[in-house]
Design a protein around this motif. Structure first.
Motif, short mmCIF file in Angstrom:
data_model
loop_
_atom_site.label_atom_id
_atom_site.label_comp_id
_atom_site.label_asym_id
_atom_site.label_seq_id
_atom_site.Cartn_x
_atom_site.Cartn_y
_atom_site.Cartn_z
N PRO A 15 13.44 53.40 -7.56
CA PRO A 15 14.66 52.64 -6.52
C PRO A 15 15.45 51.92 -7.03
O PRO A 15 15.46 51.73 -8.09
N ASP A 16 16.93 51.99 -6.63
CA ASP A 16 17.95 51.11 -7.45
C ASP A 16 18.93 51.04 -5.80
O ASP A 16 19.10 51.48 -5.21
N ALA A 17 18.41 49.33 -5.15
CA ALA A 17 19.35 49.53 -4.30
C ALA A 17 20.63 49.33 -4.08
O ALA A 17 21.44 49.83 -3.00
N GLY A 18 20.97 48.99 -5.48
CA GLY A 18 22.54 49.28 -5.59
C GLY A 18 23.02 50.33 -5.64
O GLY A 18 24.59 50.31 -5.84
N ALA A 19 22.29 51.44 -5.75
CA ALA A 19 22.77 53.06 -5.75
C ALA A 19 23.43 53.23 -4.79
O ALA A 19 23.03 53.07 -3.83
N ALA A 20 24.39 54.86 -4.58
CA ALA A 20 24.66 55.19 -3.23
C ALA A 20 23.86 55.74 -2.67
O ALA A 20 23.90 55.75 -1.22
N ASP A 21 22.92 56.60 -2.89
CA ASP A 21 21.38 56.92 -2.68
C ASP A 21 20.41 56.45 -2.46
O ASP A 21 19.63 57.32 -2.82
#
Length: 75
Positions: A15-21
């Motif tokens: 999980p990565d809130a900063g990534a587009a997906d």
């Protein structure tokens, strides 16, 4: 000694809130003799990703041989 016609790649998705997906992907080459060994080698240790997969890569194709989202939980 014959040249290998394919190699294996493992992809782990976190999980990565900063990534587009919403996911961050980490990939690495897996050294294995067959599909089953590649899957065992790629199994995540330590950090637990959202999901992971193993790909068999050749010059002309890139096939997913394992996707943890398709695993069936044992009862």
């Amino acid at each position: 000694m014959p040249k290998a016609r394919h190699h294996y790649m493992a992809d782990w998705f976190y999980p990565d809130a900063g990534a587009a997906d919403g996911l961050r992907r980490e990939s690495d080459r897996i050294i294995a003799y067959d599909d089953a060994e590649a899957i065992r080698e790629a199994a995540p240790l330590g950090k637990v990703p959202s999901f992971w997969r193993v790909r068999k890569v050749t010059r002309t194709s890139d096939d997913v041989i394992h996707d943890s989202r398709r695993e069936v939980p044992h009862a």
